[in-house]
Scaffold this motif. Structure first.
Motif, mmCIF file in Angstrom:
data_model
loop_
_atom_site.group_PDB
_atom_site.id
_atom_site.type_symbol
_atom_site.label_atom_id
_atom_site.label_comp_id
_atom_site.label_asym_id
_atom_site.label_seq_id
_atom_site.Cartn_x
_atom_site.Cartn_y
_atom_site.Cartn_z
ATOM 1 N N GLY A 63 0.838 -1.192 0.000
ATOM 2 C CA GLY A 63 0.000 0.000 0.000
ATOM 3 C C GLY A 63 0.870 1.238 0.000
ATOM 4 N N GLU A 64 0.471 2.225 -0.771
ATOM 5 C CA GLU A 64 1.234 3.468 -0.854
ATOM 6 C C GLU A 64 0.304 4.605 -1.246
ATOM 7 O OE1 GLU A 64 4.021 2.930 -4.337
ATOM 8 O OE2 GLU A 64 3.164 0.926 -4.253
ATOM 9 N N PHE A 65 0.823 5.814 -1.204
ATOM 10 C CA PHE A 65 0.085 6.995 -1.642
ATOM 11 C C PHE A 65 -1.214 7.223 -0.863
ATOM 12 C CE2 PHE A 65 2.094 5.236 -5.622
ATOM 13 C CZ PHE A 65 3.257 5.957 -5.462
ATOM 14 N N VAL A 66 -1.128 7.093 0.469
ATOM 15 C CA VAL A 66 -2.268 7.384 1.335
ATOM 16 C C VAL A 66 -2.533 8.890 1.312
ATOM 17 C CG1 VAL A 66 -2.942 7.516 3.761
ATOM 18 C CG2 VAL A 66 -2.031 5.386 2.829
ATOM 19 N N GLU A 67 -3.800 9.256 1.220
ATOM 20 C CA GLU A 67 -4.154 10.667 1.050
ATOM 21 C C GLU A 67 -4.847 11.284 2.264
ATOM 22 O OE1 GLU A 67 -6.473 10.701 -2.497
ATOM 23 O OE2 GLU A 67 -4.739 10.429 -3.818
ATOM 24 N N SER A 101 2.674 5.278 2.679
ATOM 25 C CA SER A 101 1.526 4.623 3.312
ATOM 26 C C SER A 101 1.264 5.172 4.700
ATOM 27 C CB SER A 101 1.744 3.103 3.379
ATOM 28 O OG SER A 101 2.711 2.779 4.358
ATOM 29 N N LEU A 102 2.228 5.929 5.242
ATOM 30 C CA LEU A 102 2.119 6.466 6.596
ATOM 31 C C LEU A 102 1.947 7.977 6.611
ATOM 32 C CD1 LEU A 102 4.930 4.336 8.277
ATOM 33 C CD2 LEU A 102 2.480 3.850 8.205
ATOM 34 N N GLY A 103 1.730 8.563 5.426
ATOM 35 C CA GLY A 103 1.423 9.988 5.387
ATOM 36 C C GLY A 103 2.512 10.898 4.873
ATOM 37 N N LEU A 104 3.517 10.358 4.186
ATOM 38 C CA LEU A 104 4.610 11.197 3.691
ATOM 39 C C LEU A 104 4.111 12.321 2.795
ATOM 40 C CD1 LEU A 104 7.677 11.697 3.433
ATOM 41 C CD2 LEU A 104 7.673 10.146 1.477
#
Length: 305
Positions: A63-67, A101-104
């Motif tokens: 998972g990546e690119f959490v918005e 995935s953690l908000g970067l």
């Protein structure tokens, strides 16, 4: 033809419509051959078998690119629960994660808060966490976050990609932090302005980085399926008298299994990178782009019962 195939699958890896369809249909399109399951509980028996065989593992919740901030906190909690499960089941496994995935992409404050929670739990159970490297636009921020956290947490690693022009300087700069580095070729589509585009250049740079980090005295994970890279590492450590407990080979779950066991028989530490989760689509496409032979996994998955 190989370059066209690589570009095609890298293009598909960023298609959000296909990503949503992939989650709907699950991992049966061949991805189950290289993904440990859609949940960590599904991956546990596989990890136990690998451990039984003598292989170590690192797991990555895909998972990546959490918005949203809420989603980033959910992902961090899932990572904490994975660490707890590793400890509970006494698995020989580390954890890998992606900062997006953690908000970067939301804020540095959010990703740092999430990482602090994860690393505090990992420290309680003496489990190493590795920060995966993503595309070049996020490389600088990832390095800076790693340095800030490494001053406080011991069991923390990150990844350096050999195809980026900046990687030699990054390895030199991280020398002062006694880094645990996973050295890879790189799997994102990048411009020639920031990355080497020819395979021989990438291979040569990876060799330089391996030599530099090992001779700097730091634990190094050589993450490659390339026989030439493996041979180079073997010859390098023999030439310089580097102990086998000062480095390891890493390979992807489901790929080059025989090579993994051959290295194990030779007395080397081998770690298997095992991703899991329903957000597998981007990872799967990048693996197809890396190695055309992997397409056979997909074809078999589609037509098998």
């Amino acid at each position: 033809m190989e370059a066209i195939s690589k570009n095609f699958f890298l293009y598909l890896s960023n298609n959000k419509v296909l990503d949503r369809l992939a989650k709907r249909f699950g991992t049966r399109f061949g991805a189950d051959k290289i993904v440990g399951g859609e949940t960590f509980s599904q991956a546990i028996p596989l990890i136990k078998q690998l451990n039984h065989d003598g292989l170590q593992v690192t797991v990555d919740h895909l998972g990546e690119f959490v918005e949203s901030e809420a989603e980033s906190r959910k992902r961090s909690q899932e990572c904490i629960e994975t660490i707890q499960a590793i400890a509970h089941h006494q698995l020989n496994s580390e954890v890998s994660l992606k900062l997006t995935s953690l908000g970067l992409d939301i804020s540095k404050e959010i990703v740092m808060e999430n990482m602090e929670r994860i690393l505090q739990e990992a420290e309680r159970h003496d489990i190493t966490v590795t920060i995966d490297m993503e595309d070049s636009t996020r490389c600088g921020a990832t390095i800076e976050i790693y340095k800030a956290l490494k001053e406080k947490y011991r069991n923390l690693g990150t990844v350096i990609q050999a195809y980026l022009h900046r990687s030699h300087e990054d390895v030199e700069e991280l020398h002062a932090y006694d880094p645990y580095l996973r050295l890879v070729k790189g799997a994102y589509k990048e411009s020639g302005k920031v990355a080497f585009v020819d395979k021989p250049e990438v291979d040569a740079n990876l060799k330089r980085l391996i030599k530099k980090n090992l001779l700097n005295g730091h634990y190094t994970a050589i993450a490659s399926h390339d026989d030439a890279i493996i041979k180079f590492t073997k010859e390098l450590v023999k030439e310089h008298g580097i102990s086998k407990d000062h480095f390891e080979f890493q390979m992807l779950y489901g790929m080059r299994n025989q090579t993994q066991y051959d290295l194990l028989k030779e007395g080397y530490t081998v770690r298997v990178y095992m991703p899991y989760g329903d957000d597998w689509y981007g990872y799967f496409m990048r693996r197809l782009a890396e190695r055309p032979a992997n397409i056979a996994f997909a074809i078999k998955g589609i037509f098998s019962k």
